[in-house]
Motif scaffolding. Structure first.
Motif, PDB file in Angstrom:
ATOM      1  N   ARG A  53     -10.093 -14.234   0.678  1.00 61.13           N
ATOM      2  CA  ARG A  53     -11.146 -14.606  -0.282  1.00 61.13           C
ATOM      3  C   ARG A  53     -12.530 -14.373   0.315  1.00 61.13           C
ATOM      4  O   ARG A  53     -13.428 -13.875  -0.374  1.00 61.13           O
ATOM      5  N   TYR A  62       0.840  -1.205   0.000  1.00 61.23           N
ATOM      6  CA  TYR A  62       0.000   0.000   0.000  1.00 61.23           C
ATOM      7  C   TYR A  62       0.870   1.247   0.000  1.00 61.23           C
ATOM      8  O   TYR A  62       2.031   1.211   0.432  1.00 61.23           O
ATOM      9  N   ALA A 105      -3.160 -14.912  10.143  1.00 63.34           N
ATOM     10  CA  ALA A 105      -4.300 -15.565   9.481  1.00 63.34           C
ATOM     11  C   ALA A 105      -4.089 -15.738   7.988  1.00 63.34           C
ATOM     12  O   ALA A 105      -4.996 -16.189   7.282  1.00 63.34           O
ATOM     13  N   PHE A 144      -8.032  -4.293   1.096  1.00 60.47           N
ATOM     14  CA  PHE A 144      -8.092  -5.498   1.937  1.00 60.47           C
ATOM     15  C   PHE A 144      -6.770  -5.691   2.666  1.00 60.47           C
ATOM     16  O   PHE A 144      -5.699  -5.521   2.057  1.00 60.47           O
ATOM     17  N   ALA A 164      -2.088 -11.265  -4.122  1.00 62.82           N
ATOM     18  CA  ALA A 164      -3.268 -10.439  -4.337  1.00 62.82           C
ATOM     19  C   ALA A 164      -3.699 -10.463  -5.800  1.00 62.82           C
ATOM     20  O   ALA A 164      -4.893 -10.646  -6.099  1.00 62.82           O
TER      21      ALA A 164
HETATM   22  C1  LIG Z   1      -3.766 -10.334  -0.331  1.00 60.35           C
HETATM   23  C2  LIG Z   1      -4.371 -10.841   0.970  1.00 60.35           C
HETATM   24  C3  LIG Z   1      -5.571  -9.955   1.332  1.00 60.35           C
HETATM   25  C4  LIG Z   1      -4.845 -12.279   0.743  1.00 60.35           C
HETATM   26  O1  LIG Z   1      -5.432 -12.727   1.932  1.00 60.35           O
HETATM   27  P1  LIG Z   1      -5.288 -14.251   2.422  1.00 60.35           P
HETATM   28  O2  LIG Z   1      -6.280 -14.447   3.499  1.00 60.35           O
HETATM   29  O3  LIG Z   1      -3.861 -14.555   2.748  1.00 60.35           O
HETATM   30  O4  LIG Z   1      -5.688 -15.031   1.094  1.00 60.35           O
HETATM   31  P2  LIG Z   1      -6.519 -16.393   0.995  1.00 60.35           P
HETATM   32  O5  LIG Z   1      -6.053 -17.370   2.014  1.00 60.35           O
HETATM   33  O6  LIG Z   1      -7.970 -16.056   0.944  1.00 60.35           O
HETATM   34  O7  LIG Z   1      -6.028 -16.904  -0.422  1.00 60.35           O
HETATM   35  C5  LIG Z   1      -6.530 -16.311  -1.573  1.00 60.35           C
HETATM   36  C6  LIG Z   1      -5.712 -16.713  -2.758  1.00 60.35           C
HETATM   37  O8  LIG Z   1      -4.402 -16.177  -2.584  1.00 60.35           O
HETATM   38  C7  LIG Z   1      -3.502 -17.045  -3.218  1.00 60.35           C
HETATM   39  N1  LIG Z   1      -2.532 -17.451  -2.220  1.00 60.35           N
HETATM   40  C8  LIG Z   1      -2.743 -17.833  -0.951  1.00 60.35           C
HETATM   41  N2  LIG Z   1      -1.586 -18.095  -0.322  1.00 60.35           N
HETATM   42  C9  LIG Z   1      -0.621 -17.869  -1.248  1.00 60.35           C
HETATM   43  C10 LIG Z   1       0.795 -17.943  -1.223  1.00 60.35           C
HETATM   44  N3  LIG Z   1       1.458 -18.319  -0.123  1.00 60.35           N
HETATM   45  N4  LIG Z   1       1.457 -17.603  -2.335  1.00 60.35           N
HETATM   46  C11 LIG Z   1       0.815 -17.223  -3.454  1.00 60.35           C
HETATM   47  N5  LIG Z   1      -0.538 -17.132  -3.517  1.00 60.35           N
HETATM   48  C12 LIG Z   1      -1.229 -17.453  -2.441  1.00 60.35           C
HETATM   49  C13 LIG Z   1      -4.243 -18.184  -3.767  1.00 60.35           C
HETATM   50  O9  LIG Z   1      -4.569 -17.912  -5.134  1.00 60.35           O
HETATM   51  C14 LIG Z   1      -5.491 -18.187  -2.961  1.00 60.35           C
HETATM   52  O10 LIG Z   1      -6.482 -18.747  -3.701  1.00 60.35           O
HETATM   53  P3  LIG Z   1      -7.172 -20.165  -3.250  1.00 60.35           P
HETATM   54  O11 LIG Z   1      -8.260 -19.737  -2.324  1.00 60.35           O
HETATM   55  O12 LIG Z   1      -7.674 -20.714  -4.519  1.00 60.35           O
HETATM   56  O13 LIG Z   1      -6.113 -20.994  -2.583  1.00 60.35           O
HETATM   57  C15 LIG Z   1      -3.339 -10.863   2.124  1.00 60.35           C
HETATM   58  O14 LIG Z   1      -2.204 -11.564   1.693  1.00 60.35           O
HETATM   59  C16 LIG Z   1      -2.895  -9.491   2.602  1.00 60.35           C
HETATM   60  O15 LIG Z   1      -3.541  -8.876   3.432  1.00 60.35           O
HETATM   61  N6  LIG Z   1      -1.769  -8.984   2.082  1.00 60.35           N
HETATM   62  C17 LIG Z   1      -1.219  -7.689   2.520  1.00 60.35           C
HETATM   63  C18 LIG Z   1      -2.093  -6.542   2.052  1.00 60.35           C
HETATM   64  C19 LIG Z   1      -2.458  -6.663   0.598  1.00 60.35           C
HETATM   65  O16 LIG Z   1      -1.663  -7.062  -0.219  1.00 60.35           O
HETATM   66  N7  LIG Z   1      -3.710  -6.281   0.273  1.00 60.35           N
HETATM   67  C20 LIG Z   1      -4.182  -6.286  -1.097  1.00 60.35           C
HETATM   68  C21 LIG Z   1      -3.639  -5.134  -1.839  1.00 60.35           C
HETATM   69  S1  LIG Z   1      -4.198  -5.113  -3.549  1.00 60.35           S
END
Ligand SMILES: CC(C)(COP(=O)(O)OP(=O)(O)OC[C@H]1O[C@@H](n2cnc3c(N)ncnc32)[C@H](O)[C@@H]1OP(=O)(O)O)[C@@H](O)C(=O)NCCC(=O)NCCS
Length: 166
Positions: free
Chosen positions: A100, A32, A93, A87, A130
């Motif tokens: 998702r 961000y 977590a 997000f 993301a």
């Molecule tokens: C991006 C973010 C919101 C994802 O949240 P999360 O709870 O970790 O994601 P989820 O567990 O729901 O996984 C969603 C998807 O991410 C991907 N994913 C999950 N873990 C992953 C990893 N270790 N490496 C790559 N992709 C991954 C997969 O495509 C997954 O899809 P699936 O449900 O088919 O497995 C989180 O990583 C985050 O807060 N990141 C920091 C802030 C940020 O980047 N916000 C978005 C800015 S655009």
């Protein structure tokens, strides 16, 4: 996590839990454009204080905030039918479906609130998790603004503009 976490509208009392989730992501500064040293009060205004914003939280069975999202009009007036959203899931977590679940709730909520589309203005191109999540939910990269983000590890990288209709 075997089942999707509960996602609900945030309440005033949720702020400490929301900040616990936001602060690590803002301090690391890889996803961000908020200042990395942003003060808590400024983060609170930035996350919860914009006109028309709706803030959601994902919580576990004990009520602990696991992640948060917000959505709001991407532009006022004639652009207000397009939502913008943000997000963050807490590091403890990550990778358990919280992001998702928040995204699904945001898409459903925005559609129910009458938005016609959703646009992300600044998805850091190195944020592969993301980008993959947004693409799996129907978002497409419309353009990538070159060298628009000063990444603390990778240096100048692009920012994707991502979009989907609702
Ligand atoms: C991006 C973010 C919101 C994802 O949240 P999360 O709870 O970790 O994601 P989820 O567990 O729901 O996984 C969603 C998807 O991410 C991907 N994913 C999950 N873990 C992953 C990893 N270790 N490496 C790559 N992709 C991954 C997969 O495509 C997954 O899809 P699936 O449900 O088919 O497995 C989180 O990583 C985050 O807060 N990141 C920091 C802030 C940020 O980047 N916000 C978005 C800015 S655009």
């Amino acid at each position: 996590m075997t089942t999707a976490p509960a996602v609900r509208d945030a309440e005033l009392a949720d702020w400490p839990g929301i900040w616990r989730v936001l602060e690590p992501a803002f301090r690391v500064g890889e996803t961000y454009t908020y200042p990395r040293d942003i003060a808590e009060d400024d983060a609170r205004v930035a996350w919860t204080g914009s006109p028309g914003v709706r803030v959601l939280v994902a919580v576990d069975d004990a009520g602990t905030v696991l992640g948060t999202a917000k959505y709001l009009p991407n532009h006022p007036g004639a652009g207000a039918h397009v939502a913008n959203a943000s997000f963050v899931v807490g590091p403890d977590a990550a990778g358990r479906g919280v992001g998702r679940a928040l995204a699904r709730a945001v898409l459903d909520g925005a559609r129910a609130d009458g938005y016609r589309a959703m646009q992300f203005n600044a998805v850091v191109e190195t944020n592969e998790r993301a980008v993959r999540l947004w693409e799996s939910l129907g978002f497409a990269v419309l353009a990538t603004v070159p060298e628009a983000f000063d990444h603390p590890v990778h240096g100048l990288v692009g920012l994707h503009v991502m979009h989907r209709t609702l």
